[in-house]
Design a protein around this motif. Structure first.
Motif, PDB file in Angstrom:
ATOM      1  N   MET A 149      -1.901  -1.207 -15.454  1.00  0.00           N
ATOM      2  CA  MET A 149      -1.468  -0.614 -16.713  1.00  0.00           C
ATOM      3  C   MET A 149      -0.667  -1.605 -17.548  1.00  0.00           C
ATOM      4  SD  MET A 149       1.483   0.735 -18.288  1.00  0.00           S
ATOM      5  CE  MET A 149       2.559   1.101 -16.912  1.00  0.00           C
ATOM      6  N   ALA A 150       0.265  -2.326 -16.900  1.00  0.00           N
ATOM      7  CA  ALA A 150       1.131  -3.248 -17.626  1.00  0.00           C
ATOM      8  C   ALA A 150       0.336  -4.403 -18.230  1.00  0.00           C
ATOM      9  CB  ALA A 150       2.213  -3.784 -16.684  1.00  0.00           C
ATOM     10  N   ASP A 203       0.820  -1.221   0.000  1.00  0.00           N
ATOM     11  CA  ASP A 203       0.000   0.000   0.000  1.00  0.00           C
ATOM     12  C   ASP A 203       0.849   1.263   0.000  1.00  0.00           C
ATOM     13  OD1 ASP A 203      -2.203  -1.621   0.021  1.00  0.00           O
ATOM     14  OD2 ASP A 203      -2.408  -1.598   2.205  1.00  0.00           O
ATOM     15  N   ASN A 204       2.047   1.208   0.595  1.00  0.00           N
ATOM     16  CA  ASN A 204       2.888   2.403   0.707  1.00  0.00           C
ATOM     17  C   ASN A 204       3.958   2.480  -0.371  1.00  0.00           C
ATOM     18  OD1 ASN A 204       1.472   3.042   3.046  1.00  0.00           O
ATOM     19  ND2 ASN A 204       2.871   1.895   4.352  1.00  0.00           N
ATOM     20  N   PHE A 205       4.027   1.511  -1.241  1.00  0.00           N
ATOM     21  CA  PHE A 205       5.073   1.462  -2.258  1.00  0.00           C
ATOM     22  C   PHE A 205       4.642   2.306  -3.459  1.00  0.00           C
ATOM     23  CE2 PHE A 205       7.542  -0.328  -5.714  1.00  0.00           C
ATOM     24  CZ  PHE A 205       8.781  -0.529  -5.126  1.00  0.00           C
ATOM     25  N   THR A 248       1.478   3.128  -7.946  1.00  0.00           N
ATOM     26  CA  THR A 248       1.565   2.082  -6.922  1.00  0.00           C
ATOM     27  C   THR A 248       1.752   0.750  -7.644  1.00  0.00           C
ATOM     28  OG1 THR A 248      -0.816   1.671  -6.910  1.00  0.00           O
ATOM     29  CG2 THR A 248       0.016   3.361  -5.416  1.00  0.00           C
ATOM     30  N   LEU A 249       2.043  -0.289  -6.885  1.00  0.00           N
ATOM     31  CA  LEU A 249       2.205  -1.598  -7.521  1.00  0.00           C
ATOM     32  C   LEU A 249       0.926  -2.023  -8.229  1.00  0.00           C
ATOM     33  CD1 LEU A 249       4.317  -3.719  -4.992  1.00  0.00           C
ATOM     34  CD2 LEU A 249       4.974  -2.918  -7.258  1.00  0.00           C
ATOM     35  N   GLN A 250      -0.210  -1.733  -7.603  1.00  0.00           N
ATOM     36  CA  GLN A 250      -1.473  -2.146  -8.207  1.00  0.00           C
ATOM     37  C   GLN A 250      -1.753  -1.376  -9.490  1.00  0.00           C
ATOM     38  OE1 GLN A 250      -4.829  -1.884  -5.614  1.00  0.00           O
ATOM     39  NE2 GLN A 250      -6.301  -2.451  -7.154  1.00  0.00           N
TER      40      GLN A 250
END
Length: 1456
Positions: A298-299, A61-63, A291-293
């Motif tokens: 997108m990827a 969540d913080n990345f 964020t990672l999500q």
């Protein structure tokens, strides 16, 4: 265009290793093990064991991160060269006022760069045109032969490329054609230049372009042609918009036909703009933070859309081919984003990390300390980087990488040529390409050869990580390349100076870090020299690292110490050489400098950018710079006398450090020689344990590697210490004797082997002598035991003493077991002998069986066999008798006492304790005692009590003995129970809450209203005390007839006194019928728990308390037990059944005295005494006594006169004429009342009584629903006309009658005299109109409910008849369980009479309560007094009153 670039051929796979768990525990050791194989490929892949799965520790969540933007076709070196060329030629034509339009040839864009390059390689434009070799140029560009493509290429070259090339060569040719793209017909085959603006292309500094002729100004001398230096023909003179130089249009080469329009640049300005060097290429950062999500969404969306299929279904081979196609494409511009080089210090590592930020679970703690954790590997003990204090990001501290499809990392080697390790935490694979270190220079040469333009502008291009080159291109030039697909959970290792690159197959998350081992040190030194030549900055000082490790050699691993020593030696030699050259230059000044304390930018060589540590040259006059000793001539122009040496160590200190390293590196050999001599005992002297421990301690303190020799030393020490411990245990066991721990003894063979083991060890132990002494003792004991066993049978005492001595030795001797068996045999025989001895206490069957089981394990002998046979025989006999006794105890058919006594007598001769025989004996004793008790009871002065007989029957049934007396007792008890049941059904109401004994006994506490009512409520709830207890009778008192009679008499008096007190109390309570009642604590409470109020309340004639009429059983005015065919005389109101006794006062059915006498007769025939029988006799005596007193009172002169007057009144009623039609009741005339004894006439019948002749006889109207309804309506209409009293009762006459009435109501017996007294007392008072009205209303409500139930029952009978079913009367099924007063009275009365007839032996139910003209009244001598005929009956059977109807069932508990 390179041939075959569209068909990518994957390189061969790199080595893949799968370590075992044992290998996996030492990361750097395993990498060193596989290095000889993997280093040849440059990269390798490692698959951890399947169970090694570290948790992902990033806080998702913080990345948040900002990725880089990558344009794929700018990454590849050759493609970037082509794009740069297109930018330059587009800029050239843009300056000339034309936009570049790239032509299409054979349906593909013409590669202008390749065309230009091939033309140069073929000898130039003129040579090709001269030799007509344009077809060859087309062939080299991979165009098909024919179609005159060569001529087309020549035309394009002349129009687009040739003018640019001429400017590049320095000629003054401006254009072959002024505006080569102005003709629309020629433009059809050209495509506008649409290359996007890249970092290397900057906007032009010119705002607008326009060509115009510059007219001469009045000062014409300043405008001359730069070519001919003349100023004539000014109308042909052009002014450059860039530099303001002038040119004649005809002086230009070639000359211009006319003045160009718009902005015009001279040849000098055009070349200056086109030859401007491009800016260095690099990646730009994206503007969006992910964020990672969000990045993953997108990827995945990009990949799915690009390949038009789910991301997990795209083959890796397809992605790889498409990646290299896009990289090599000029016209396709695909842009991706790559989250690269993300600092784990700031965002958190993907591996668990041991810090104070959060608590780790045991599983996370295991992975946090693992050597394969990328946070741990760089600082492992065998790693060189652990000696660098600073946290170098990317080298000591991992970097994170978040990739998407096509995101790439370009060809590069690691900083300082270190190792690198990459772990893919999760996601889609990462494709790698690697080149071994031996081919690193070859790769650099090939890339410089193929793209010299890039390296001319950026010599350190390969260090920028921004350039790719197709592996197929490298392989075609002899560079060995390998590839691999790194999947999630796999490691990829790159070796020193191994070039590597790759791209991501899709969305994934990876982590990478550098590490350095001892074998890296030579490569690290060579890297510094390479950096010096390239003038590249160092990440850290290699010299400082070596010196820091040399300063603490004892902390180094042996292999590392040896490698550092070798590097230190080379470094010291080079330092000596450089300092010698410095002296030769004349520099003698020097000062010590702690370089490690200076920032890196303050100790970098200004020439080669190397970070200095051992020494540097500085100048007093130029303090801002210094140089390394390799560039002493490049410091400054100052005199040598102003220059001085800054050094870290003197030349004397460096060899001392080198010596310490040598000692550390060679210390292992010295130690190994000592250990080898000690273990092999080469000098013939065994070392002590202390000496061997000292050698092991030295290896541990000096951190020697875990070699085979060290393992041998540890094994020898472990074995020696185990032998010492075992020897001490053996000696201490002998000293402890019999108190030592069992299970620790060794055998004689083990003792000898143990002594040999101690002798063979290469160390001296003084415990060997103790072990030898023990062995001698054991051998002596063995000889003595053999002698004792040879002389059997020996005495048990001797054998036992030998056995005890053997136990004290602590060693198992083979002969000791034989001794043990002989001792056990003797002990067993002695125990059998004691058990079978006649004088011994009888043993149990378990003891016998235990002896037999133990005998099977002793040593066999004839004596043992004989004892076993005797035991078995005795056990068989005992078990047979035990089984016989068991059958007697458990059999259904009980045996008589004589049979059991015979069995017990025979079993007494067996010398074994038999539990079943003993139980049988006890049962027989109990049976004899029981028979004695029965004889005592039967032969007593009185009949036995029922409780005593029931107790004897219960005891007798439990005895396993056949008893004749038991059958007689059971019969007596059964007869007594039968009588009690008949009496209960005679007296007790259905579902009564009272017992028979309570009903028969007087109510001793009747005086308290609250107590009486609470006791009645408790009886309903089952919490009451019996009346016998209230009489003070205990269980023993009930057995004595005298006590029962005395208590009964006392209870009668208490009951009478109590009811009088209760009447006085209740009379003070307000009447519910009063118009206004005040709240008082003394308020009547109905059985339902509520206060009775208003119409419908009834007052008990005995206790004077009030109740709801709907909650209790009430008398019925219009009910006749037997309809008579003869019309009855008219009835007066005083004969109506209005008497009401509440449930608290009337506790039983109150049977007639005749029925009770029949029960007493049956009681006399019982040979058993019952408490209920005693109480019934007392009740009967009380009733007969009251009956006698009542008859005496009724026969008195005054009462007889009163009864005569009532008889006369009745006769006059019978003599009244009967009209043929019924009168109209409301208009019937009233008559004057009759006054008895006053000389006046009696009142007319119509004024006092109902005219019976106006009713319909039974022959005309059946006593059914219609007549009952009319009767009720008739009675209701006559209520206002009732008057009274009809008799005047003097107080002297009334008082005795009321007292008799009170006592008679207390009796639980129905007597005719009671009804006579009641009618007499009623006639002497006014009619109770309110009670009659209440009873009529209750009767109407009851009949209404009965009709509804009757109709429902009729419907049920009809349905049942329709179905053809037969069964019991549904009315009985419907009405039987009801407990409210609205139940059908006729059905309930008939049922009760039927039950009573069954249980009184067919004597018939008690007759209905008598009226004045009933036969029972005549039998009791009342016929003359009442003057009635036995055969007369009124014409209205439905109006025939009853004195009392048996109470219905009590209200249910929920109504209370």
């Amino acid at each position: 265009m390179e041939p075959g670039s569209d068909d990518f051929l994957p390189p061969p796979e790199c080595p893949v290793f799968e370590p075992s768990w044992a290998e996996f525990r030492d990361p750097l050791g395993y990498i060193a093990k596989i290095r000889p194989i993997a280093e040849k490929s440059g990269i390798c892949k490692i698959r951890p064991p399947a169970d090694w799965q570290p948790p992902f520790a990033v806080e998702v969540d913080n990345f948040r991160f900002t990725p880089r933007i990558q344009r794929l076709n700018e990454l590849e070196a050759q493609t970037r060269v082509k794009l740069n060329y297109l930018d330059q030629i587009a800029k050239f034509w843009e300056i000339q006022g034309s936009s570049l339009k790239i032509p299409n040839v054979e349906r593909r864009i013409l590669d202008l760069y390749s065309l230009s390059k091939i033309v140069v390689e073929e000898g130039g434009y003129e040579a090709i045109c001269k030799d007509r070799r344009w077809a060859r140029v087309a062939q080299r560009l991979n165009y098909p032969p024919g179609k005159n493509i060569g001529s087309l290429l020549r035309s394009h070259y002349e129009r687009i490329v040739y003018p640019y090339e001429m400017y590049q060569s320095g000629a003054n040719l401006v254009q072959c054609n002024t505006r080569p793209f102005d003709n629309e017909e020629k433009d059809k085959e050209y495509k506008p230049h649409s290359i996007p603006l890249r970092q290397s292309v900057q906007p032009s500094k010119f705002n607008s372009y326009g060509r115009r002729a510059k007219r001469l100004q009045p000062d014409i001398e300043s405008y001359v042609c730069r070519m001919c230096s003349r100023g004539d023909e000014d109308d042909k003179l052009l002014l450059c918009d860039g530099c303001d130089d002038n040119y004649h249009i005809f002086c230009l080469l070639p000359p211009l036909p006319e003045i160009p329009k718009g902005v015009w640049r001279c040849p000098k300005c055009v070349m200056a703009e086109c030859k401007r060097p491009p800016e260095a290429f690099g990646f730009e950062q994206a503007t969006r933070e992910y964020t990672l999500q969000s990045f993953g969404e997108m990827a995945d969306s990009f990949k799915a859309d690009y390949f038009n299929m789910p991301v997990h279904m795209v083959p890796t081979e397809l992605v790889e081919k498409e990646f290299w196609r896009l990289v090599n494409s000029i016209e396709e511009d695909v842009t991706v984003e790559y989250g690269a080089d993300i600092h784990s210090k700031e965002f958190g590592s993907g591996f668990p990390v041991s810090d104070s930020k959060r608590h780790l679970t045991p599983e996370e703690e295991e992975y946090a300390t693992s050597g394969w954790n990328l946070n741990v590997m760089p600082v492992l003990e065998q790693s060189v980087l652990c000696h660098i204090n600073a946290d170098i990001s990317g080298m000591k501290v991992p970097w994170l990488y978040v990739g998407m499809v096509f995101s790439a990392f370009c060809w590069h080697i690691e900083d300082h040529w270190s190792y690198s390790i990459n772990y893919l935490h999760w996601g889609e694979p990462k494709t790698w390409y690697g080149v071994p270190s031996l081919a690193a220079e070859h790769l650099e040469e090939v890339m410089k050869k193929l793209t010299p333009e890039l390296f001319d502008s950026q010599p350190d291009l390969l260090h920028q990580l921004v350039t790719l080159m197709n592996p197929n291109t490298l392989m075609s030039h002899g560079v060995p390349v390998v590839r691999t697909n790194q999947c999630a959970g796999e490691f990829v290792i790159t070796f020193p100076r191994a070039y590597h690159s790759g791209f991501n197959q899709g969305y994934n998350f990876a982590e990478a870090v550098n590490f350095c081992t001892a074998d890296w040190l030579p490569a690290g030194r060579q890297c510094i020299e390479h950096y010096r030549r390239l003038r590249r900055y160092c990440v850290f000082s290699h010299e400082e690292l070596i010196c820091k490790m040399a300063a603490c050699p004892e902390k180094l691993d042996l292999n590392l110490a040896a490698a550092v020593h070798k590097e230190m030696f080379i470094m010291v030699q080079e330092e000596r050489r450089l300092r010698k050259a410095l002296l030769e230059k004349g520099i003698t000044e020097a000062e010590r400098e702690a370089f490690e304390l200076l920032p890196d930018d303050e100790r970098q060589c200004i020439k080669c950018k190397t970070t200095c540590f051992l020494s540097a040259l500085a100048c007093y006059d130029c303090p801002d710079g210094l140089v390394c000793l390799s560039h002493i001539n490049d410091l400054c122009k100052c005199s040598s006398s102003r220059q001085y040496l800054r050094y870290r160590y003197t030349l004397d200190e460096l060899p001392a450090m080198l010596h310490k390293l040598k000692v550390r590196a060679e210390s292992f050999d010295t130690w190994a020689n000592k250990v080898r001599v000690a273990l092999e005992v080469e000098d013939g002297r065994k070392r002590s344990l202390e000496e061997l421990r000292a050698l092991e301690s030295e290896a541990r303190e000096r951190r020697f590697p875990n070699s085979e020799l060290l393992q041998r030393l540890k094994n020898c020490l472990s074995e020696a210490e185990a032998c010492v411990s075992r020897a001490l245990g053996l000696v201490s066991g002998q000293e402890a004797g019999p108190h030592r721990m069992t299970g620790l003894q060794m055998t004689l063979a083990e003792l000898r082997a143990f002594l040999d083991q101690m002798n063979n060890l290469p160390c001296a132990m003084h415990q060997i002598g103790d072990v030898k002494g023990i062995l001698e003792q054991v051998e002596a004991y063995q000889a003595e035991a053999c002698e004792a066993l040879a002389s059997l049978p020996s005495s048990p005492g001797l054998l036992q003493s030998l056995l005890e001595r053997g136990r004290q030795l602590g060693v198992e001797v083979p002969e000791a077991q034989q001794l043990q068996r002989q001792v056990e045999q003797a002990q067993w025989l002695d125990e059998v002998k004691r058990t079978l001895a006649p004088s011994a206490r009888r043993g149990t069957l378990a003891v016998m069986r235990g002896l037999l089981v133990a005998g099977a394990s002793v040593a066999p002998s004839p004596a043992v066999d004989k004892a076993q046979a005797e035991l078995q025989e005795l056990l068989t006999i005992a078990e047979r008798w035990e089984e016989k006794a068991h059958l007697c105890l458990e059999a259904r058919q009980k045996h008589p006492p004589a049979t059991l006594e015979a069995i017990i007598h025979e079993a007494e001769n067996i010398p074994v304790h038999l539990p079943n025989i003993q139980a049988l004996k006890e049962a027989l004793a109990k049976a004899r005692a029981w028979i004695a008790d029965v004889d005592e009871i039967q032969n007593g002065d009185h009949y036995p009590c029922l409780d005593d007989l029931e107790g004897l029957v219960a005891v007798g049934r439990d005895l396993p003995v056949g008893l004749e007396e038991l059958r007689q007792l059971e019969l007596q008890v059964l007869t007594a129970h039968s009588w009690r049941e008949k009496a209960s059904k005679t007296f007790l109401k259905k579902n009564s809450c009272y017992t028979l004994l309570e009903v028969l006994c007087p109510c001793a506490d009747a005086g308290s209203d609250s107590t009486k009512r609470s006791r009645w409520m408790e009886k309903e709830l089952g919490l009451y005390k019996s009346d016998t207890e209230l009489l003070g009778l205990s269980a023993q008192d009930l057995r004595d007839p005298g006590s029962v009679i005395v208590a009964f008499k006392e209870g009668e008096q208490k009951e009478k006194e109590g009811i009088l007190q209760l009447r006085r109390t209740n009379s003070t309570k307000p009447s519910p019928l009063a118009s206004s009642t005040t709240a008082s604590s003394a308020t009547s409470i109905c059985v339902c728990g509520q206060v009775p109020a208003g119409v419908g309340a009834l007052q008990c004639d005995l206790c004077q308390d009030w109740f709801h009429g709907r909650c209790v059983s009430v008398p019925r005015l219009l009910s006749s037990p037997r309809p008579s065919p003869t019309p009855s005389p008219l009835l007066a109101w005083w004969e109506w059944d209005t008497k009401f006794l509440c449930p608290l006062c009337m506790r039983s059915r109150r049977p007639r005295l005749e029925t009770i006498l029949a029960l007493l007769v049956a009681l006399q025939r019982l040979p058993v005494r019952l408490p209920e029988g005693e109480a019934l006799q007392c009740l009967t005596e009380r009733a007969i006594s009251w009956q006698g007193r009542a008859r005496q009172a009724l026969a008195s002169e005054d009462v007889t006169a009163l009864l005569g007057r009532l008889a006369e009144l009745r006769q006059r009623l019978q003599a009244e004429p009967r009209p043929e039609e019924p009168p109209t009741y409301p208009s019937a005339p009233a008559s004057d009342p009759l006054r008895e004894g006053s000389g006046k006439d009696m009142p007319k019948v119509q004024g006092l009584l109902e005219n019976g002749d106006s009713m319909t006889s039974p022959e005309k109207v059946a006593p059914g629903e219609g007549s009952g309804k009319r009767d009720l309506e008739l009675l209701s209409s006559l209520l206002p006309r009732l008057t009274g009293p009809v008799l005047e009762l003097p107080e002297a006459t009334r008082a005795p009658l009321e007292e008799l009435m009170l006592e008679g109501d207390l009796l639980e017996v129905t007597l005719d005299e009671n009804q006579s007294i009641w009618q007499l007392l009623q006639a002497g008072q006014p009619p109770d109109v309110e009670r009659i009205r209440t009873l009529l209303e209750l009767e109407k409500a009851e009949r209404h409910g009965s009709r509804a139930r009757g109709r429902a029952l009729e419907r049920r009978r009809r349905r049942k008849a329709d179905r053809g079913g037969e069964g019991d009367d549904p009315a009985r099924e419907e009405l039987e369980p009801k407990r409210v007063r609205s139940s059908g009275p006729e059905a309930e009365e008939a049922q009760e009479e039927e039950e009573l007839e069954e249980e009184t032996g067919g004597e018939g139910p008690p007759p209905p309560l008598p009226t004045t003209d009933s036969p029972s009244t005549q039998e009791n001598g009342l016929e003359p007094a009442l003057g009635a005929s036995s055969g007369s009956s009124g014409p209205f059977p439905t109006l025939t009153p009853r004195l009392h109807v048996p109470c219905p069932q009590q209200p249910p508990q929920q109504q209370l």
